[in-house]
Design an enzyme around this catalytic site. Structure first.
Site, PDB file in Angstrom:
ATOM      1  N   HIS B 112       0.824  -1.212   0.000  1.00 14.65           N
ATOM      2  CA  HIS B 112       0.000   0.000   0.000  1.00 14.65           C
ATOM      3  C   HIS B 112       0.861   1.267   0.000  1.00 14.65           C
ATOM      4  CE1 HIS B 112      -3.593  -2.320   0.404  1.00 14.65           C
ATOM      5  NE2 HIS B 112      -3.250  -2.816   1.582  1.00 14.65           N
ATOM      6  N   ASP B 151      -2.684 -10.442  -2.841  1.00 16.06           N
ATOM      7  CA  ASP B 151      -3.222 -10.051  -1.531  1.00 16.06           C
ATOM      8  C   ASP B 151      -4.713  -9.749  -1.696  1.00 16.06           C
ATOM      9  OD1 ASP B 151      -2.009  -8.805   1.275  1.00 16.06           O
ATOM     10  OD2 ASP B 151      -3.836  -7.761   0.623  1.00 16.06           O
ATOM     11  N   HIS B 153      -6.299  -7.305  -0.475  1.00 12.41           N
ATOM     12  CA  HIS B 153      -6.513  -5.866  -0.650  1.00 12.41           C
ATOM     13  C   HIS B 153      -5.882  -5.419  -1.968  1.00 12.41           C
ATOM     14  CE1 HIS B 153      -6.573  -6.560   3.752  1.00 12.41           C
ATOM     15  NE2 HIS B 153      -7.552  -5.659   3.733  1.00 12.41           N
ATOM     16  N   ASP B 240      -4.274 -12.964   2.993  1.00 11.02           N
ATOM     17  CA  ASP B 240      -5.519 -12.599   3.662  1.00 11.02           C
ATOM     18  C   ASP B 240      -6.760 -12.966   2.852  1.00 11.02           C
ATOM     19  OD1 ASP B 240      -4.589 -10.726   1.905  1.00 11.02           O
ATOM     20  OD2 ASP B 240      -4.692  -9.027   3.285  1.00 11.02           O
TER      21      ASP B 240
END
Ligand code: ZN
Ligand code: ZN
Lengths: 555, 436
Positions: B112, B151, B153, B240
């Protein structure tokens, strides 16, 4: 007085130490067919004319178990395994008689699937059919929760002579190694027990009442009766004896390297702050990687008797050995011949060495002295290079905390101690190549026996407290006790030390040699759904290998 | 099943003494049980699995990739430098031919973290993959690189950093941004005007299971990779998507993760998120390591695994199929978008609002890229954060053309440093970083 005897693969060394000084020594060829006889011969020689009631301690090291494993003269072992998810059975160590059972523990030692006791009935039936009398049991994460292993063990006990439980042999994580360790322990159990009985009989006969100790691979000794159920600890004690036997000659607290330059190989060991480094997980023997604590040694295929050849105009040394040096009646030229021919080593038949090296000199198109020099120099270069690699390896060992990565200790030796046949000749040139001082300890021919005689008792304890579950586990003791939510790191360290003292005393440690060291000290706050739920505390303490205190003064 | 054994490098750095805060998901305990499982399985005893100790990334390694405000030292801690250093170590082992592939199992994560760094967002300060890619190109020469962000996200930081780079393909699969942080990663985010189609987003609905992930892999990711022909494939390997993850809603399994890495066959995998530290990570990581090393992983399974509860509904299947199809269309049509999007513009500007949730900082950014047919285009960034810091940055891209380089040098010379807390100049090819 103290008696130290090392029954090695080739030689049996023995020493008698009186008032801290070497009083008698003997070196015999080991009788391959009868190791016990070699031990008794050496003992008889030393004890001749001595007052046996003055013996304070007898210490021995033997290659019996090691040989049995390497030569596969071991008992048939039924291995009972509970593996849970992870590696497929095809990737795990294989044994002749392996039985997979249901049930497993997860990484926190929580039972995920229970045992099915009925499965044991079929296994016992098969044991009976095959005449299997020795069993090994290994469960995944059994060092986190030994209950299943214990129950399997209880189920097998009645119908076997011995059961080795994985968690008893080591508190370390590594399931494949735990399997191999339990296997080897069970496989040599009866042989080792027989050996212990013979030694005890000998002592009874001679009316020696002093305690008898046996050397382990980690350079520590324990009382002989304490080794009966964990004989695996005593394998590979030979290299440990040689390293421990060099310690009295090393300046205390120093980083140093010990080289044992043998005929076929050179063994490299490292001291950090004067203490020999241990293998991170355990020793490897006969193709088995184990969890047996042992001194860290690296062996390279270059020794005094390595065969020397010229391949495409370049000198090649080892790794094979065809026999002793030509100077001593061997068939092919060796580094020892190069030392003899150049006059460095005033032993053996110099003419024979020169003749053996002559064809090599012709191939190299160089003079005989130049060729001998080049062989000697290359031998030293290769050993020095291996030492450098070992140090790089040790200093690039992974670490798992930022603190260790940034502040971690590096081992920086400044001294080299060489033992073995060509040590006198090679120590100085090796020291020069490494930029270190070089030393050749005295009484090197009986260094192993000295090591056996002088080593203190070692012990280790691993504690894991999971305060969320309220359970504390001492893996090797097979012990689980409840703890409160508030149980702290300080309490854990205190408890681990207490347990270690208790264990060391039981193994035969003297009160002056309880030099404890914390080798693992980790506390993890446990958080579930953003709330602190407990602590995961991991403590390991040990009494590190070293010289017994009552001898240090009189060296 | 027959598998080819590969030599796999493992950089394992759990940072057992570092946490963002005591109860934060990014805390000491995160990789504890993973370590337990990896050690207990004896994975490091395999001849073809080699562990490497990480080094620390240097300040230059961070400055080659990011514009840190006020500087790299202020926004990074030792833990970030070790995680970045561990990732670089993985790349070194692969590019120097010591191993066939490598897995950097390091924390904290980085995907991120964007080009400009005022602080931490989504637990990330520096972008490990991006730092590594720039390091690779600097030390091992030009490379076409594909980053597959798996991931849960959206890999918005990686997307931002390579937005204008046609030589780096960024594909992110993630839980639909309408249902999860950071709320971005839709199909129409497809790269800057000079790099259209080398950013690909594949949002997936909550509840997507192994089946859905493999549909996307087979029908979008692998075909696109086939055509892009990267020299290196990097898996930005968040964990995740697992069905037990506490902060997401997907249904991916340890078997799924292992098979994904087998099929994707990344040269380098880098751990990103994944916070089901007991129920998922130990099994997922063992699965990935085995798959990368070409060792049978068929017995890796979560204790509570139950295939029946992980089935996808019909709605989910249709959503996944449509999203996959749209993503592949973006790639196929990428050349046709250029005229429509760029027109006759000589430069294009995008405005962004960036929120640093971990540090609570807001940033307003204006990014302008020079339209260029010969390279990714010179970029200028004007960034103002509510910390009071306003900065200006000029970036001369990787494999820059002479005109973009010249334009970049002029822009830096012209920038008035009295208006800004700092004016930064970053030249990737010449490895220059200047501040005035
Ligand atoms: Zn994530
Ligand atoms: Zn350009």
């Amino acid at each position: 007085m103290i008696i130290g005897i090392d029954v090695g693969g080739t030689h049996t060394d023995a020493v008698l130490i009186r008032d801290g000084r070497l009083s008698k020594k003997i070196k015999l060829l080991t009788r391959q067919d009868h190791l016990m006889a070699s031990l008794l011969d050496a003992a008889d020689y030393l004890l001749e004319g001595e007052d046996l009631s003055r013996i304070e301690r007898l210490a021995i090291s033997t290659t019996l178990s090691t040989n049995a494993i390497v030569e596969r003269k071991i008992d048939r072992v039924g291995m009972v395994i509970s593996s849970g998810p992870g590696l497929s059975p095809g990737q795990l160590p294989k044994f002749q008689d392996t039985y997979y059972v249901s049930g497993y523990m997860n990484h926190r030692g929580i039972e995920v699937t229970p045992l099915k006791e009925r499965e044991l009935d079929d296994i016992l039936e098969d044991f009976r059919k095959k005449g299997i009398r020795h069993a090994g049991v290994a469960g995944k994460f059994s060092c986190r929760n030994p209950q299943q292993e214990i129950r399997i063990g209880n189920g097998l006990k009645g119908a076997t002579d011995h059961v080795s439980l994985g968690h008893r042999l080591s508190g370390q994580l590594n399931f494949p190694r735990r399997m191999a360790t339990a296997y080897l322990n069970a496989a040599i159990w009866s042989r080792h027990r027989q050996f212990v009985r013979e030694v005890e009989n000998f002592m009874a006969e001679k009316r020696i009442t002093a305690p008898c100790y046996i050397l382990k691979a980690d350079g520590g000794t324990i009382e002989l009766p304490q080794s009966v159920d964990t004989p695996a600890q005593t394998i590979l004690s030979g290299p440990a004896a040689s390293i421990m036997g060099t310690l009295p000659f090393v300046e205390p607290g120093q980083d140093a390297v010990i080289l044992d330059i043998g005929g076929t190989t050179t063994d490299i060991a490292v001291l950090a702050d004067g203490v020999p480094l241990l293998e991170p997980l355990g020793v490897t023997l006969g193709g088995y990687k184990t969890l047996i604590r042992g001194l860290r040694t690296r062996s390279i295929g270059i020794g005094g008797d390595s065969t020397v050849k010229i391949v495409q105009g370049r000198i090649v040394i080892g790794p094979e050995r065809t026999g002793p040096a030509v100077a001593f009646g061997g068939p092919a030229p060796t580094p020892t011949d190069a030392m003899v021919a150049s006059g460095r080593l005033p032993l053996g038949d110099r003419k024979a060495s020169e003749q053996a090296l002559q064809p090599l000199a012709e191939q190299m198109k160089r003079s005989l002295p130049e060729t001998a020099e080049a062989i000697f120099s290359l031998t030293c270069d290769l050993i020095a290079q291996a030492v450098t690699e070992v140090m790089e390896d040790i200093n690039s060992q992974p670490v798992y905390t930022i603190h260790e990565l940034l502040e971690g200790k590096t081992v920086v030796p400044k001294a080299l101690y060489a033992v073995g046949g060509p040590a006198e000749v090679m120590a100085a040139p090796l020291g020069k190549r490494l930029g270190w001082s070089s030393h050749v300890p005295g009484n090197a021919e009986v260094a192993n026996a000295i090591g056996v005689a002088l080593s203190r008792t070692t012990a280790e304890v691993a504690l894991l407290a999971d305060t969320e579950r309220g359970i504390l586990t001492f893996a090797e003791e097979g012990l689980q006790i409840p703890v409160s939510k508030r149980f702290s790191r300080e309490e854990a360290i205190g408890l681990a030390r207490e347990k270690l003292l208790e264990k060391a005393r039981r193994l035969g440690a003297s009160e002056n040699d309880m030099d404890m060291e914390i080798t693992e000290d980790l506390v993890f706050p446990m958080v579930r759904d953003f709330y602190a739920t407990g602590k995961n505390i991991r403590i390991k303490v040990q009494i590190k290998p070293g010289l017994a205190s009552y001898l240090k003064s009189g060296e | 099943m027959e598998r080819k054994s590969k030599k796999t490098g493992l950089i394992f750095f759990p940072a057992f003494d570092w946490a963002i805060s005591p109860t934060h998901p990014e805390r000491e305990e995160r990789l504890l049980y993973t370590q337990d499982q990896v050690f207990e399985e004896g994975l490091l005893d395999f001849d073809n699995i080699v562990e490497y100790k990480p080094g620390l990334a240097a300040k230059e390694d961070i400055d080659r990739t990011h514009i840190c405000v006020p500087d790299a030292a202020s926004v990074t801690t030792d833990s970030h430098l070790i995680a970045a250093g561990g990732t670089i170590r993985a790349a070194q082992a692969v590019l120097e031919g010591k191993v066939d592939n490598a897995f950097a199992l390091v924390r904290p994560p980085g995907h991120h973290a964007m080009k400009v760094v005022h602080g931490a967002r989504g637990f990330c300060n520096v972008n490990m993959e991006a730092v590594m890619i720039d390091y690779i190109r600097r030390h091992y020469g030009p490379k076409r690189i594909a980053v597959i962000d798996t991931d849960c996200h959206h890999g918005d930081g990686t997307q931002d950093i390579f937005w204008h780079d046609p030589h780096t393909l960024c594909i992110s699969i993630h839980q639909d941004g309408r249902t999860l942080y950071p709320g971005t990663g839709f199909h129409q985010e497809m790269g800057g005007p000079n790099a259209l189609g080398t950013t690909i987003n594949i949002p997936l609905p909550p509840g997507t299971s192994d089946e859905g992930f493999f549909h996307t892999l087979d029908h979008a990711i692998l075909p696109i990779l086939e055509e892009f022909k990267p020299d290196l494939v990097i898996n930005s390997a968040g964990q995740d998507n697992h069905y037990t993850d506490p902060i997401t809603n997907m249904r991916f399994t340890a078997q799924g993760y292992a098979r994904l890495n087998e099929k994707l066959a990344p040269d380098i995998a880098v751990l990103e998120g994944g916070y089901s530290i007991e129920k998922a990570l130990p099994y997922v990581n063992v699965g990935i390591i085995l798959a990368m090393a070409g060792i049978d992983y068929s017995h890796v399974r979560e204790p509570d695994y139950d295939a029946a509860t992980l089935k996808q509904t019909g709605d989910i299947i249709r959503f996944v199929e449509k999203s996959t199809e749209m993503a592949y269309q973006v790639w196929k049509e990428r050349k046709n978008f250029r005229e429509r999007i760029v027109g006759h513009n000589r430069s294009m500007t995008r405005r962004k609002h960036v929120y640093y949730d971990t540090d609570g900082i807001s940033e307003e950014q204006e990014e302008t890229v020079r339209i260029c047919d010969d390279c990714g285009g010179m970029v200028t960034i004007d960034s103002q954060a509510d910390t009071g810091r306003r900065i200006f940055a000029v970036i001369v891209p990787y494999l820059a053309c002479p005109r973009c380089r010249q334009a970049g040098e002029e822009a830096y010379d012209k920038a008035d440093n009295r208006r800004y807390a700092g004016v930064y100049f970053q030249d990737k090819d010449r490895d220059l970083f200047r501040v005035k």
